[in-house]
Design an enzyme around this catalytic site. Structure first.
Site, PDB file in Angstrom:
ATOM      1  N   GLY A  15       0.860  -1.105  -0.030  1.00 52.41           N
ATOM      2  CA  GLY A  15       0.088   0.067  -0.021  1.00 52.41           C
ATOM      3  C   GLY A  15       0.860   1.061   0.051  1.00 52.41           C
ATOM      4  O   GLY A  15       1.895   1.114  -0.515  1.00 52.41           O
ATOM      5  N   CYS A  16       0.403   2.292   0.271  1.00 55.12           N
ATOM      6  CA  CYS A  16       1.102   3.786   0.563  1.00 55.12           C
ATOM      7  C   CYS A  16       2.299   3.526   1.226  1.00 55.12           C
ATOM      8  O   CYS A  16       2.372   3.127   2.416  1.00 55.12           O
ATOM      9  CB  CYS A  16       0.076   4.733   1.176  1.00 55.12           C
ATOM     10  SG  CYS A  16       0.819   6.207   1.383  1.00 55.12           S
TER      11      CYS A  16
END
Length: 183
Positions: A15-16
């Site tokens: 993810g981020c």
């Protein structure tokens, strides 16, 4: 007591990269965390290019760690605890191939550890859905722009940090309290 082992490197995408960065910086034995991009086909991509979904890169963190203090396997346990490895190309509201779950391994031992952890989590049906995390040889790592480095520490009051990153840091503190570095 000083360790006499050489530092090792782990490259992880879940993810981020702001989330992974915030979590790994808090672990004892982690010497450095750098947000960046890996796995694409464009040299020195920018954040805007990666977000444009045409470079093939993943947002990753490159974690330099002391294996005498924190093992690669322990880094993987944290990795699987703080992101959802069952959603292809997404983490929550962050959607796109740059957010895919991937472990970029730097040697055969890391590959074996990654495969073993995934096999154990699958056997135990930990997530109630198939794990889609890719395990691939580490490609070239491109550091992200400076404003992405240690983002959470510098922007803790920002909405995304409060809603998305802070709960992951809280989960780390609750589940891995014995592995945290002194504040």
């Amino acid at each position: 007591m000083t360790s006499h082992t050489s530092p090792a490197v782990a490259t992880l995408g879940g993810g981020c990269f702001w989330c992974l960065d915030a979590v790994y910086r808090r672990l004892r034995g982690v010497l450095r965390v750098e947000s960046g991009y890996a796995g694409g086909h464009v040299d020195a991509p920018s954040y805007e290019e990666v977000c444009g979904k045409r470079t093939g890169h993943v947002e990753v963190v490159q974690v330099t760690f002391d294996p005498a203090v924190v093992s690669y396997r322990e880094l993987l346990e944290v990795f699987f605890a703080i992101h959802d490895p069952t959603t292809p190309d997404r983490q929550g509201n962050d959607v796109g191939p740059q957010y895919r779950s991937v472990i970029f391994t730097h040697d055969d031992a890391q590959r074996a550890d990654a495969d073993a952890v995934i096999a154990e989590l699958t056997r135990d049906d930990t997530f109630g859905a198939p794990i889609v995390t890719h395990v691939l040889p580490a490609p070239r790592f491109w550091p992200a722009e400076g404003y992405h480095q240690d983002y959470y520490a510098r922007n803790a009051r920002q909405g995304y940090c409060q809603v998305v990153i802070a709960p992951k840091v809280a989960k780390l503190r609750a589940k891995f309290a014995d592995k945290l570095a002194a504040a």
